[in-house]
Design a protein around this motif. Structure first.
Motif, PDB file in Angstrom:
ATOM      1  N   ASN A 170       1.220   4.297 -14.150  1.00 22.96           N
ATOM      2  CA  ASN A 170       0.666   3.539 -13.030  1.00 22.96           C
ATOM      3  C   ASN A 170      -0.720   2.955 -13.304  1.00 22.96           C
ATOM      4  O   ASN A 170      -1.422   2.619 -12.368  1.00 22.96           O
ATOM      5  N   GLU A 171      -1.106   2.784 -14.554  1.00 22.61           N
ATOM      6  CA  GLU A 171      -2.441   2.263 -14.834  1.00 22.61           C
ATOM      7  C   GLU A 171      -2.683   0.890 -14.239  1.00 22.61           C
ATOM      8  O   GLU A 171      -3.797   0.530 -13.910  1.00 22.61           O
ATOM      9  N   LYS A 187       2.167   1.695  -3.559  1.00 21.79           N
ATOM     10  CA  LYS A 187       1.124   2.207  -4.451  1.00 21.79           C
ATOM     11  C   LYS A 187       0.878   3.691  -4.216  1.00 21.79           C
ATOM     12  O   LYS A 187       0.680   4.458  -5.152  1.00 21.79           O
ATOM     13  N   GLU A 188       0.907   4.101  -2.958  1.00 20.06           N
ATOM     14  CA  GLU A 188       0.698   5.514  -2.625  1.00 20.06           C
ATOM     15  C   GLU A 188       1.811   6.379  -3.219  1.00 20.06           C
ATOM     16  O   GLU A 188       1.553   7.460  -3.748  1.00 20.06           O
ATOM     17  N   SER A 196       0.835  -1.213   0.000  1.00 17.72           N
ATOM     18  CA  SER A 196       0.000   0.000   0.000  1.00 17.72           C
ATOM     19  C   SER A 196       0.867   1.260   0.000  1.00 17.72           C
ATOM     20  O   SER A 196       0.538   2.242  -0.680  1.00 17.72           O
ATOM     21  N   LEU A 237      -1.472  -0.153 -11.317  1.00 16.71           N
ATOM     22  CA  LEU A 237      -1.335  -0.122  -9.862  1.00 16.71           C
ATOM     23  C   LEU A 237      -2.662   0.027  -9.184  1.00 16.71           C
ATOM     24  O   LEU A 237      -3.517   0.714  -9.518  1.00 16.71           O
ATOM     25  N   CYS A 287       3.428   5.792  -5.849  1.00 16.97           N
ATOM     26  CA  CYS A 287       3.347   5.756  -7.308  1.00 16.97           C
ATOM     27  C   CYS A 287       2.208   6.601  -7.871  1.00 16.97           C
ATOM     28  O   CYS A 287       2.101   6.745  -9.083  1.00 16.97           O
ATOM     29  N   LYS A 288       1.378   7.164  -7.018  1.00 20.76           N
ATOM     30  CA  LYS A 288       0.306   8.022  -7.514  1.00 20.76           C
ATOM     31  C   LYS A 288       0.914   9.195  -8.268  1.00 20.76           C
ATOM     32  O   LYS A 288       1.902   9.777  -7.835  1.00 20.76           O
ATOM     33  N   GLY A 289       0.318   9.514  -9.374  1.00 22.89           N
ATOM     34  CA  GLY A 289       0.836  10.595 -10.211  1.00 22.89           C
ATOM     35  C   GLY A 289       1.826  10.126 -11.253  1.00 22.89           C
ATOM     36  O   GLY A 289       2.216  10.872 -12.129  1.00 22.89           O
ATOM     37  N   ASP A 290       2.242   8.885 -11.170  1.00 24.54           N
ATOM     38  CA  ASP A 290       3.139   8.311 -12.165  1.00 24.54           C
ATOM     39  C   ASP A 290       2.329   8.031 -13.428  1.00 24.54           C
ATOM     40  O   ASP A 290       1.278   7.404 -13.374  1.00 24.54           O
ATOM     41  N   SER A 291       2.787   8.494 -14.572  1.00 24.66           N
ATOM     42  CA  SER A 291       2.041   8.332 -15.820  1.00 24.66           C
ATOM     43  C   SER A 291       1.944   6.872 -16.256  1.00 24.66           C
ATOM     44  O   SER A 291       1.123   6.532 -17.090  1.00 24.66           O
TER      45      SER A 291
END
Length: 105
Positions: A102-103, A93-94, A90, A105, A96-100
């Motif tokens: 990360n679809e 994943k947090e 978790s 994740l 990686c938010k905003g990573d282009s």
């Protein structure tokens, strides 16, 4: 997805083993798949380096014959699978938010 079977005693994983979280019995936690990335655009290396900077150890596995391609060509055609400890999924994943990319994740 089946957890990968890792030979923690091998030289390749010895440094990672030291950083990998252990359970109450001292055994390494199960690795869980965080992402599958292409080796062409360096996104896998960037993701791994970012996670390691935040003290989240990463296990990278190259599916199929990707390990051979990585040695010979410097990249794996099938890409790379990035695993993290189950207890840190978790957090990973947090981060990686905003990573282009990360679809998945």
């Amino acid at each position: 997805m089946v957890d990968p079977k890792i030979d923690w005693d091998s030289y390749r994983y010895s440094a990672l083993y030291e950083r990998w979280p252990k359970d109450a019995d001292g055994n390494p936690e199960s690795p869980v798949l965080l992402a599958s990335r292409s080796s062409v655009d360096m996104s896998a290396e960037l993701l791994v380096n970012m996670l390691e900077a935040y003290q989240i150890p990463c296990l990278t596995l190259y599916p199929g014959d990707g390990g051979f391609g990585r040695v010979v060509l410097g990249m794996s055609g099938p890409g790379v699978d990035i695993y993290v400890p189950e207890s840190l999924l978790s957090d990973a994943k947090e981060l990686c938010k905003g990573d282009s990319n990360n679809e998945e994740l």
